[in-house]
Design an enzyme around this catalytic site. Structure first.
Site, PDB file in Angstrom:
ATOM      1  N   ARG A 273       0.829  -1.204   0.000  1.00  0.00           N
ATOM      2  CA  ARG A 273       0.000   0.000   0.000  1.00  0.00           C
ATOM      3  C   ARG A 273       0.865   1.255   0.000  1.00  0.00           C
ATOM      4  O   ARG A 273       0.420   2.306  -0.409  1.00  0.00           O
ATOM      5  CB  ARG A 273      -0.878   0.038   1.256  1.00  0.00           C
ATOM      6  CG  ARG A 273      -1.971  -1.012   1.298  1.00  0.00           C
ATOM      7  CD  ARG A 273      -2.620  -1.048   2.682  1.00  0.00           C
ATOM      8  NE  ARG A 273      -3.199   0.205   3.099  1.00  0.00           N
ATOM      9  CZ  ARG A 273      -4.380   0.683   2.721  1.00  0.00           C
ATOM     10  NH1 ARG A 273      -5.124  -0.032   1.899  1.00  0.00           N
ATOM     11  NH2 ARG A 273      -4.835   1.833   3.155  1.00  0.00           N
TER      12      ARG A 273
ATOM     13  N   ARG B 116       9.911   6.346  -2.394  1.00  0.00           N
ATOM     14  CA  ARG B 116      10.201   7.317  -3.454  1.00  0.00           C
ATOM     15  C   ARG B 116      11.641   7.806  -3.375  1.00  0.00           C
ATOM     16  O   ARG B 116      12.124   8.117  -2.287  1.00  0.00           O
ATOM     17  CB  ARG B 116       9.275   8.528  -3.330  1.00  0.00           C
ATOM     18  CG  ARG B 116       7.814   8.163  -3.446  1.00  0.00           C
ATOM     19  CD  ARG B 116       7.069   9.272  -4.171  1.00  0.00           C
ATOM     20  NE  ARG B 116       5.661   8.932  -4.265  1.00  0.00           N
ATOM     21  CZ  ARG B 116       4.765   9.247  -3.351  1.00  0.00           C
ATOM     22  NH1 ARG B 116       5.130   9.917  -2.282  1.00  0.00           N
ATOM     23  NH2 ARG B 116       3.518   8.900  -3.518  1.00  0.00           N
TER      24      ARG B 116
ATOM     25  N   ARG C 254      -9.041  -6.444  13.809  1.00  0.00           N
ATOM     26  CA  ARG C 254      -8.459  -5.497  14.761  1.00  0.00           C
ATOM     27  C   ARG C 254      -9.476  -4.390  14.983  1.00  0.00           C
ATOM     28  O   ARG C 254     -10.165  -3.968  14.052  1.00  0.00           O
ATOM     29  CB  ARG C 254      -7.163  -4.883  14.214  1.00  0.00           C
ATOM     30  CG  ARG C 254      -6.088  -5.887  13.925  1.00  0.00           C
ATOM     31  CD  ARG C 254      -5.571  -6.567  15.149  1.00  0.00           C
ATOM     32  NE  ARG C 254      -4.697  -5.700  15.938  1.00  0.00           N
ATOM     33  CZ  ARG C 254      -4.180  -6.067  17.117  1.00  0.00           C
ATOM     34  NH1 ARG C 254      -4.473  -7.253  17.642  1.00  0.00           N
ATOM     35  NH2 ARG C 254      -3.386  -5.245  17.768  1.00  0.00           N
TER      36      ARG C 254
ATOM     37  N   ARG D 239      -0.633   5.952  16.273  1.00  0.00           N
ATOM     38  CA  ARG D 239      -0.554   7.274  15.651  1.00  0.00           C
ATOM     39  C   ARG D 239      -1.418   8.261  16.424  1.00  0.00           C
ATOM     40  O   ARG D 239      -2.284   7.872  17.210  1.00  0.00           O
ATOM     41  CB  ARG D 239      -0.957   7.230  14.178  1.00  0.00           C
ATOM     42  CG  ARG D 239      -2.318   6.631  13.900  1.00  0.00           C
ATOM     43  CD  ARG D 239      -2.541   6.465  12.377  1.00  0.00           C
ATOM     44  NE  ARG D 239      -3.817   5.827  12.118  1.00  0.00           N
ATOM     45  CZ  ARG D 239      -4.255   5.455  10.925  1.00  0.00           C
ATOM     46  NH1 ARG D 239      -3.515   5.668   9.848  1.00  0.00           N
ATOM     47  NH2 ARG D 239      -5.433   4.866  10.767  1.00  0.00           N
TER      48      ARG D 239
ATOM     49  N   GLU E 219      -4.364   6.884  18.905  1.00  0.00           N
ATOM     50  CA  GLU E 219      -4.993   5.665  18.372  1.00  0.00           C
ATOM     51  C   GLU E 219      -4.260   4.410  18.832  1.00  0.00           C
ATOM     52  O   GLU E 219      -3.046   4.313  18.699  1.00  0.00           O
ATOM     53  CB  GLU E 219      -4.964   5.776  16.839  1.00  0.00           C
ATOM     54  CG  GLU E 219      -5.725   4.721  16.107  1.00  0.00           C
ATOM     55  CD  GLU E 219      -5.787   5.033  14.594  1.00  0.00           C
ATOM     56  OE1 GLU E 219      -5.919   6.215  14.207  1.00  0.00           O
ATOM     57  OE2 GLU E 219      -5.689   4.076  13.819  1.00  0.00           O
TER      58      GLU E 219
ATOM     59  N   TYR F  22      -9.568  -5.583   3.228  1.00  0.00           N
ATOM     60  CA  TYR F  22      -9.029  -4.267   3.604  1.00  0.00           C
ATOM     61  C   TYR F  22      -9.307  -3.339   2.409  1.00  0.00           C
ATOM     62  O   TYR F  22      -8.532  -3.294   1.460  1.00  0.00           O
ATOM     63  CB  TYR F  22      -7.525  -4.451   3.812  1.00  0.00           C
ATOM     64  CG  TYR F  22      -6.732  -3.327   4.448  1.00  0.00           C
ATOM     65  CD1 TYR F  22      -7.225  -2.042   4.602  1.00  0.00           C
ATOM     66  CD2 TYR F  22      -5.442  -3.587   4.912  1.00  0.00           C
ATOM     67  CE1 TYR F  22      -6.449  -1.054   5.186  1.00  0.00           C
ATOM     68  CE2 TYR F  22      -4.669  -2.606   5.504  1.00  0.00           C
ATOM     69  CZ  TYR F  22      -5.180  -1.344   5.631  1.00  0.00           C
ATOM     70  OH  TYR F  22      -4.398  -0.366   6.207  1.00  0.00           O
TER      71      TYR F  22
ATOM     72  N   ASP G 193     -10.139   0.341   0.542  1.00  0.00           N
ATOM     73  CA  ASP G 193     -10.141   1.798   0.581  1.00  0.00           C
ATOM     74  C   ASP G 193     -11.513   2.306   0.131  1.00  0.00           C
ATOM     75  O   ASP G 193     -12.270   1.594  -0.522  1.00  0.00           O
ATOM     76  CB  ASP G 193      -9.043   2.352  -0.335  1.00  0.00           C
ATOM     77  CG  ASP G 193      -7.660   2.201   0.289  1.00  0.00           C
ATOM     78  OD1 ASP G 193      -7.576   2.125   1.528  1.00  0.00           O
ATOM     79  OD2 ASP G 193      -6.678   2.154  -0.466  1.00  0.00           O
TER      80      ASP G 193
HETATM   81  N1  UDP Z   1       2.906   0.893   8.310  1.00  0.00           N
HETATM   82  C1  UDP Z   1       4.006   0.903   9.141  1.00  0.00           C
HETATM   83  N2  UDP Z   1       4.487   2.107   9.597  1.00  0.00           N
HETATM   84  C2  UDP Z   1       3.906   3.271   9.289  1.00  0.00           C
HETATM   85  C3  UDP Z   1       2.777   3.266   8.441  1.00  0.00           C
HETATM   86  C4  UDP Z   1       2.298   2.064   7.973  1.00  0.00           C
HETATM   87  O1  UDP Z   1       4.547  -0.150   9.471  1.00  0.00           O
HETATM   88  O2  UDP Z   1       4.379   4.315   9.780  1.00  0.00           O
HETATM   89  C5  UDP Z   1       2.407  -0.419   7.826  1.00  0.00           C
HETATM   90  C6  UDP Z   1       1.414  -1.013   8.822  1.00  0.00           C
HETATM   91  O3  UDP Z   1       1.540  -2.425   8.805  1.00  0.00           O
HETATM   92  C7  UDP Z   1       0.092  -0.582   8.251  1.00  0.00           C
HETATM   93  C8  UDP Z   1       0.347  -0.676   6.744  1.00  0.00           C
HETATM   94  O4  UDP Z   1       1.723  -0.263   6.603  1.00  0.00           O
HETATM   95  O5  UDP Z   1      -0.974  -1.417   8.670  1.00  0.00           O
HETATM   96  C9  UDP Z   1      -0.558   0.167   5.867  1.00  0.00           C
HETATM   97  O6  UDP Z   1      -0.457   1.529   6.260  1.00  0.00           O
HETATM   98  P1  UDP Z   1      -1.596   2.595   5.972  1.00  0.00           P
HETATM   99  O7  UDP Z   1      -1.053   3.924   6.360  1.00  0.00           O
HETATM  100  O8  UDP Z   1      -2.095   2.391   4.594  1.00  0.00           O
HETATM  101  O9  UDP Z   1      -2.718   2.152   7.036  1.00  0.00           O
HETATM  102  P2  UDP Z   1      -4.203   2.722   7.341  1.00  0.00           P
HETATM  103  O10 UDP Z   1      -4.145   4.232   7.275  1.00  0.00           O
HETATM  104  O11 UDP Z   1      -5.119   2.072   6.341  1.00  0.00           O
HETATM  105  O12 UDP Z   1      -4.428   2.228   8.744  1.00  0.00           O
END
Ligand code: UDP
Length: 381
Positions: free
Chosen positions: A171, A175, A247, A277, A298, A346, A348
Site C-alpha cells: 500500500r 520514493r 483489529r 498514531r 490511536e 481491507y 479503501d
Molecule cells: N505501516 C508501518 N508504519 C507506518 C505506516 C504504515 O509499518 O508508519 C504499515 C502497517 O503495517 C500498516 C500498513 O503499513 O498497517 C498500511 O499503512 P496505511 O497507512 O495504509 O494504514 P491505514 O491508514 O489504512 O491504517
C-alpha cells in the site's frame, strides 16, 4: 422491486442510490444512530473542528468515474496527505522518500545515488517476497524496516510481520525524490462538509428510506425481493462456525489550545510507544480556521464481540474459516454480500464505491432478465 440494504455506510448508500435512481424502493437498516459507517464525521461542538470519529479517512483514487461520483454529492477541497513518523526520538517524513533516507542515514544523496544505496541495503536474495517482512527487507532493507515498519506493524496487527501478507506493505510507496504525498493516485481531496454530509446527500432520494438504530436480522430477508448485506459475513450466519478475526481501534481524545503537532497524522514507529498514531483533526480541513484543537491517540487491539470491527486480519486461520462461510454464502439466494465487512477485505473508500456501483449495475441487469443477483460480485476464493 423492494430492496433491503443492511448498513448505511459507503456500500449501502451507493447501491441504494443506484437502485432508487432506477425507480426501485429501497429501505436501509442501520444499527447505529448515524449514517456513514466508519467514515462518519462530526463537528466537535467545543472547537468547531470536523472530526473523523472512527479515525482518519482520506479520499484518494485513480478511478475517474468514482472521483466524479463523489464530487457530485459534495465539494471536495484540495487535500494532500503528508504523514510524519516519530522513531527513536526523531521525526521523519513518510512514505519513505529521499528526505527520509538522507535524514535517516545522515547523507545528502541525489535520487540515483539513493536508489543504489538502498539497493545495497536491501536483501536481493528475496526474489518473491512471501510476507510483510520479506517485502520490507527486499525493498528498503533492515534499518528502515526496523525504524518505521516493524514496531508499528506489530502494534497495528498484533502479529509478527512474517505472518502478514506482503500486500499490506505494498500500500505504501518508496520514493527516490522529495515527493511526500502519502498516496500516488491522481485524485485526492477532503469533502468540504465531511463524509457524513456526502453520504447524506447520496441517501437523499424519495425512493430511499433510512431506519437508524434498527437491526436487521437475516430471518427477515424473505419479506424482501432482495437483500444487500454490508454487515460482517459471519454475522449473517450467527457466527455459528466461529468469528472471523478483526483489529479494532481505541481512541483516546485530548484537546489543545493552538496547534499540537503541526500535521494531521503523526505515526509512532517505536514498539515501546503503545499508540500507533496521533491524529489532529483540524489539519484535515486546512481551509478552515480553529483556535482550539481536538486530537485522537490511536491504539489497536484484537476485536472482541462487543467491539467495532475495523481491519480484517486475514491470516491463515481466518482464511480457512472465511472459505467455509463463503461456501455457505454461495448457496444462498436473495442476498448479496458487499463492502469491507461482508467480503472481509481491507478496502479503501474509492474501491468500496467502485464495487458498489458495479454491484448495483449488475443487479439491475440481472433483474431486467428475471435473474437473481449472485451472493458475491467479487472474487472470494
Ligand atoms: N505501516 C508501518 N508504519 C507506518 C505506516 C504504515 O509499518 O508508519 C504499515 C502497517 O503495517 C500498516 C500498513 O503499513 O498497517 C498500511 O499503512 P496505511 O497507512 O495504509 O494504514 P491505514 O491508514 O489504512 O491504517
Amino acid at each position: 422491486m423492494k430492496f433491503a440494504i443492511v448498513g448505511a455506510g459507503l456500500s449501502g448508500a451507493v447501491i441504494g442510490r443506484e437502485l432508487a435512481e432506477a425507480g426501485h424502493s429501497v429501505t436501509i437498516f442501520e444499527s447505529r444512530a448515524t449514517i456513514a459507517g466508519n467514515c462518519h464525521t462530526e463537528r466537535d461542538a467545543e472547537s468547531g473542528v470536523m472530526v473523523h470519529v472512527y479515525g482518519p479517512h482520506i479520499f484518494h483514487t485513480d478511478d475517474e468515474e468514482v472521483w466524479h461520483y463523489v464530487n457530485g454529492y459534495q465539494r471536495f477541497m484540495p487535500y494532500q496527505n503528508r504523514v510524519k513518523t516519530t522513531s527513536r526520538g526523531a521525526v521523519y517524513s513518510l512514505p519513505v522518500n529521499l528526505h527520509t533516507i538522507n535524514q535517516f542515514f545522515g547523507k545528502t544523496m541525489r535520487p540515483d545515488e539513493a536508489r543504489t544505496f538502498i539497493e545495497s541495503k536491501s536483501d536481493q536474495t528475496i526474489t518473491e517476497p512471501a510476507n510483510f517482512e520479506e517485502q520490507a527487507l527486499r525493498f528498503i532493507g533492515k534499518e528502515l524496516y526496523q525504524a518505521f515498519f516493524e514496531g508499528y506493524t506489530r502494534k497495528q496487527w498484533g502479529l509478527d510481520p512474517k505472518s502478514l501478507p506482503a500486500s499490506i506493505l505494498k500500500r505504501l510507496p518508496v520514493r527516490f525524490n522529495y515527493d511526500d504525498n502519502y498516496f500516488f493516485h491522481r485524485f485526492q481531496g477532503m469533502p468540504e462538509n465531511g463524509y457524513t454530509a456526502m453520504i447524506g446527500a447520496i441517501l437523499d432520494h424519495r425512493c430511499i428510506s433510512v431506519r437508524l438504530g434498527t437491526r436487521f436480522t437475516p430471518a427477515e430477508a424473505s419479506a424482501w425481493d432482495h437483500v444487500f448485506w454490508s454487515g460482517p459475513l459471519d454475522a449473517w450466519f450467527g457466527f455459528d462456525l466461529g468469528r472471523l478475526g478483526y483489529r479494532t481501534l481505541d481512541f483516546e481524545m485530548f484537546r489543545h489550545n493552538g496547534d499540537w503537532q503541526g500535521c494531521a497524522v503523526m505515526n509512532y514507529g517505536d514498539a515501546d510507544v503503545p499508540w500507533t498514531r496521533i491524529t489532529e483533526h483540524k489539519h484535515f480541513s486546512p481551509w478552515e480556521h480553529h483556535d482550539g484543537s481536538i486530537l485522537y491517540k490511536e491504539y489497536s487491539r484484537a476485536c472482541e464481540p462487543s467491539d467495532i470491527p475495523y481491519y480484517p486480519i486475514r491470516q491463515i486461520n481466518e482464511k480457512a474459516l472465511l472459505a467455509k462461510y463463503v461456501a455457505r454464502a454461495k448457496n444462498l439466494a436473495g442476498v448479496t454480500f458487499v463492502g469491507r465487512l461482508a467480503t472481509y477485505r481491507y478496502l479503501d473508500m474509492d474501491v468500496t464505491i467502485r464495487e458498489a456501483l458495479d454491484v448495483a449495475r449488475a443487479t439491475l441487469s440481472a433483474i431486467a432478465v428475471d435473474q437473481r443477483p449472485p451472493p458475491f460480485h467479487v472474487q472470494m476464493d
